[in-house]
Design a protein around this motif. Sequence first.
Motif, PDB file in Angstrom:
ATOM      1  N   VAL A  35     -45.783  78.442 -33.283  1.00  0.00           N
ATOM      2  CA  VAL A  35     -45.595  77.278 -34.160  1.00  0.00           C
ATOM      3  C   VAL A  35     -44.637  76.280 -33.517  1.00  0.00           C
ATOM      4  N   GLY A  36     -43.564  76.768 -32.918  1.00  0.00           N
ATOM      5  CA  GLY A  36     -42.606  75.872 -32.265  1.00  0.00           C
ATOM      6  C   GLY A  36     -43.209  75.132 -31.097  1.00  0.00           C
ATOM      7  N   ILE A  37     -44.001  75.816 -30.277  1.00  0.00           N
ATOM      8  CA  ILE A  37     -44.594  75.176 -29.109  1.00  0.00           C
ATOM      9  C   ILE A  37     -45.682  74.187 -29.519  1.00  0.00           C
ATOM     10  N   ILE A  38     -46.565  74.587 -30.424  1.00  0.00           N
ATOM     11  CA  ILE A  38     -47.620  73.674 -30.870  1.00  0.00           C
ATOM     12  C   ILE A  38     -47.020  72.486 -31.624  1.00  0.00           C
ATOM     13  N   GLY A  39     -46.026  72.745 -32.451  1.00  0.00           N
ATOM     14  CA  GLY A  39     -45.351  71.650 -33.159  1.00  0.00           C
ATOM     15  C   GLY A  39     -44.668  70.690 -32.206  1.00  0.00           C
ATOM     16  N   ALA A  40     -44.027  71.220 -31.167  1.00  0.00           N
ATOM     17  CA  ALA A  40     -43.381  70.360 -30.178  1.00  0.00           C
ATOM     18  C   ALA A  40     -44.415  69.545 -29.408  1.00  0.00           C
ATOM     19  N   PHE A  41     -45.547  70.178 -29.083  1.00  0.00           N
ATOM     20  CA  PHE A  41     -46.607  69.473 -28.362  1.00  0.00           C
ATOM     21  C   PHE A  41     -47.183  68.338 -29.208  1.00  0.00           C
ATOM     22  N   VAL A  46     -47.605  62.523 -30.945  1.00  0.00           N
ATOM     23  CA  VAL A  46     -47.730  61.601 -32.070  1.00  0.00           C
ATOM     24  C   VAL A  46     -46.403  60.936 -32.437  1.00  0.00           C
ATOM     25  N   ILE A  47     -45.366  61.724 -32.654  1.00  0.00           N
ATOM     26  CA  ILE A  47     -44.122  61.193 -33.216  1.00  0.00           C
ATOM     27  C   ILE A  47     -43.238  60.532 -32.152  1.00  0.00           C
ATOM     28  N   SER A  48     -43.135  61.137 -30.977  1.00  0.00           N
ATOM     29  CA  SER A  48     -42.241  60.611 -29.937  1.00  0.00           C
ATOM     30  C   SER A  48     -42.536  59.167 -29.555  1.00  0.00           C
ATOM     31  N   LEU A  56     -40.066  67.037 -25.700  1.00  0.00           N
ATOM     32  CA  LEU A  56     -39.320  68.192 -25.211  1.00  0.00           C
ATOM     33  C   LEU A  56     -39.672  68.546 -23.767  1.00  0.00           C
ATOM     34  N   THR A  57     -40.873  68.182 -23.329  1.00  0.00           N
ATOM     35  CA  THR A  57     -41.248  68.474 -21.942  1.00  0.00           C
ATOM     36  C   THR A  57     -40.596  67.515 -20.960  1.00  0.00           C
ATOM     37  N   ASP A  58     -40.199  66.326 -21.429  1.00  0.00           N
ATOM     38  CA  ASP A  58     -39.550  65.361 -20.549  1.00  0.00           C
ATOM     39  C   ASP A  58     -38.061  65.633 -20.383  1.00  0.00           C
ATOM     40  N   PHE A  69     -38.776  69.720 -34.024  1.00  0.00           N
ATOM     41  CA  PHE A  69     -38.560  70.410 -35.298  1.00  0.00           C
ATOM     42  C   PHE A  69     -39.386  69.764 -36.401  1.00  0.00           C
ATOM     43  N   VAL A  70     -39.397  68.452 -36.453  1.00  0.00           N
ATOM     44  CA  VAL A  70     -40.202  67.747 -37.460  1.00  0.00           C
ATOM     45  C   VAL A  70     -41.683  68.045 -37.244  1.00  0.00           C
ATOM     46  N   GLY A  71     -42.109  68.085 -35.985  1.00  0.00           N
ATOM     47  CA  GLY A  71     -43.499  68.416 -35.699  1.00  0.00           C
ATOM     48  C   GLY A  71     -43.866  69.824 -36.131  1.00  0.00           C
TER      49      GLY A  71
END
Length: 89
Positions: A35-41, A46-48, A56-58, A69-71
Amino acid sequence: MNFILFLVIGGLIGWAASKVMGTDAQQGILLNVVVGIIGAFLAGLVISPLVGVPDLTDSLSLGAVAVSFVGACLLLFVVSLFRGRRRAV
């Protein structure tokens, strides 16, 4: 090393999101990481760009962790909508 750090941060984000959304009792540590990885992706896609924060990857920044976290919370919310509430008999 970045991959391991991404898994650890993703797991912590997924765990925190599951605590906030009240789904921690239903999922284990592996699902928290997923959930954390898919949410971050998804948040990175979308949100970034909307808020102008790197994903988070940058970079590992407070803004990137907050967006991830919001994702993850949004992902859990959408999953709960499709899954529905089960009634205890």
